[in-house]
Enzyme design. Structure first.
Site, PDB file in Angstrom:
ATOM      1  CD  GLU A  33      14.143  28.442  26.473  1.00 19.93           C
ATOM      2  OE1 GLU A  33      13.167  28.802  27.158  1.00 19.93           O
ATOM      3  OE2 GLU A  33      15.175  29.138  26.352  1.00 19.93           O
ATOM      4  CE  LYS A  36      12.221  29.822  31.239  1.00 16.17           C
ATOM      5  NZ  LYS A  36      12.412  30.609  29.988  1.00 16.17           N
ATOM      6  CB  CYS A  63      16.308  29.645  29.408  1.00 14.40           C
ATOM      7  SG  CYS A  63      17.057  31.046  28.525  1.00 14.40           S
TER       8      CYS A  63
END
Length: 252
Positions: free
Chosen positions: A39, A105, A139
């Protein structure tokens, strides 16, 4: 499908240095169909993106160059600014010159204030490469199993879930546990790609691993080391397991 996962020590806010390190890591790794970076691999994770988010696309351009050079796909997330908004954008770049596929995300990390600066993506993204379907995740998405729920067929079905992360040492146990859970419940390979080193807020000890559909770790990086792991996915074995033990057909 041969995949390489790259566990990097990211230099805080230094795009040039991180591109150099990524190039070195990719070029040293065995030949693969896909290379996966962590990330925000070009800057480190930054809940305050104003100073580091990219508007010029330099790191995306780097990924495109490396894809052509290696004749392979390159994946990883970048802090990106577009039309005055910031995104934690996970790019999947193919070497054929096609437009990059990207996923913004969806679950922003409120604990760090990521939700105050970044805009959340509003859709899941599955990308196909060499006959294998990849779900793109970043994540904190790992904590939300409904969002990653696999399908038996259709555009949302996938074979491999890619989780790129800056997941700190202090929360390492959930990382290890949830990677296995996502693999087992979705009958898929799971690739977790985390970083090592430090940034201004956190310490990271890695945990990069490839998990099979049985929840077994088939390859992993040592903790606290810059490294790469390369593994060939056995897609025939995965398909046979799904046919023999059709868990996904019985889902709610």
């Amino acid at each position: 499908m041969i995949i390489t996962l790259l566990q990097q020590d990211i230099v805080w806010g230094d795009t040039t240095a991180n591109q150099r390190l990524a190039r070195e890591a990719i070029e040293k790794a065995p030949a693969s169909d896909l290379y996966v970076l962590p990330e925000m691999w070009s800057t480190g994770f930054a809940p305050e993106p104003q100073a580091i988010a990219e508007k010029d696309g330099s790191s995306l351009h780097f990924m495109q160059q490396m894809a052509v050079q290696m004749n392979a796909a390159i994946a990883g997330s970048i802090a990106t600014e577009e039309n005055g908004k910031y995104y934690n954008r996970f790019y999947f770049v193919k070497p054929d010159g096609s437009d990059p596929v990207y996923y913004d995300k969806h679950h922003l990390f409120t604990y760090s204030g990521e939700n105050l600066r970044y805009s959340a993506g509003d859709k899941r993204v599955v990308v196909e490469w060499k006959g294998v379907r990849f779900l793109l995740q970043v994540c904190y998405d790992l904590r939300f199993p409904v969002f990653s729920r696999n399908e038996t067929d259709g555009p949302d079905a996938y074979d491999v879930a890619l989780y790129v992360a800056s997941w700190p040492t202090s929360r390492r146990a959930p990382w290890d546990t949830l990677l296995r859970a996502r693999a087992i419940e979705n009958q898929c390979y799971v690739c977790g790609v985390d970083r090592v080193g430090t940034d201004p807020v956190c310490e990271y000890n890695g945990g990069t691993a490839l998990i099979d559909a049985y929840g077994r770790t088939v390859a992993a990086c040592p903790d606290n080391e810059v490294c790469s792991i390369t593994h060939q996915l056995d897609m025939e074995k995965l398909r046979a397991f799904r046919q023999k033990f059709p868990v996904l057909r019985d889902k709610d």
